[in-house]
Motif scaffolding. Sequence first.
Motif: not given
Length: 416
Positions: A34-60
């Motif tokens: 249940g804990r929530v974390y603010l991510d200032f790691f971003a997948g070592a810069s593999a997630l420049n647009y954040g987690h599960n961006h809705p536009v990208l997720k819809r395309a996938l």
Amino acid sequence: MIGPTIESEVRSYCRNWPVVFDHGRGSRMFARDGRVYLDFFAGASALNYGHNHPVLKRALLDYLEQDGVTHSLDMLTAAKQDFLTEFASRVLDPRRLDYRVQFPGPTGTNSVEAALKLARKVTGRHTVVAFTGAFHGMSLGSLAVTGNATVRAGAGVPLGHTWRIPYDGFAGGQVSGLTLLDTMLADSSSGVDLPAAVIVETVQGEGGINPARATWLADLAELCARRNVLLIVDDIQMGCGRTGPFFSFEHAGITPDIVCLSKSISGYGLPMSLTLFRTELDVWQPGEHNGTFRGNNPAFVTATAALEEFWTDSRLEKQTAARDILLEEILAELAGRHSAHIAASRGRGLVWGLAFREPRMAGRVAREAFSRGLLVETSGSVDEVLKLMPALTTTDEELAEGLGILEEAVAAAVDC
């Protein structure tokens, strides 16, 4: 201990963040407890647009629901063609970059290996010049041009054909690596043969957030051109907008001969990498350098969606430039307030670091941040630098929240 015990001792990040993450959305990661974390790691810069961006997720999801091709090696597919079209029109053409695009395999080190191999093939030379503090990957060729002794030791075999010189600012700027390189190449009695290439990061990430000056990069490019040495820019962690422009070398006004991209090129955290090189360097024979998973079509789909969503105009670049100014000011003030413990703040765009005088302090601050719901990692030769890499899409409110937690974490760590 969390989770099964069958995972190798080589695991690392889960040791620092001992929770089971269940899902991610934007700049937040949610744990099973249940804990929530603010991510200032971003997948070592593999997630420049954040987690599960809705536009990208819809395309996938649309692509998968239509039974789109998943695996194709280097066969022609609609997903690959669409990506190449968008990449050319939105990235290469506006910058007048005459590059061929190679899909060398799914990871950053695959891109580096292809770059090194191509440089040697084109020039017929063996040596590559690399820099102190560099990190280029974990396969043998990439390790040979990596600086960190602990990482290099994992190779288990000698790592050669590399000549290492000081990076910009090394030893407090008292030693000029470029002067050394130019002088040695000019003297036929120096014992240094003309190298095939120089490989460089414009901002060293794993090396401790060391940004090279634009003038230094321009001087390096001029030296390489004058000496007929290929210039490789490893833009794996700093590309795709991390420093502001799409490519991190743009601010220096240079055009590398070869560019390595990975991490956020897929936009969604899916494995994908590119090696870009000047058209006249395309001397590969068919199949001469390949890989089973170089055709990751779901990654092509999200990469195309990311280009369409974020790189049709300059809004994201301008937002990152504004945040660069903000972070420079806030972190400089924080470093000044704790000058007995923090030696410097440094960075560019949305990658910044706090260098601590006592190396263990950086890890202590990272743990204090984690306990308060913020994910940050450390870097540098002895993990002495606290590394901040929020997603480029992080909101102003989230950025302020994370910086507030960071201030609390620093204060708690220095009071221990």
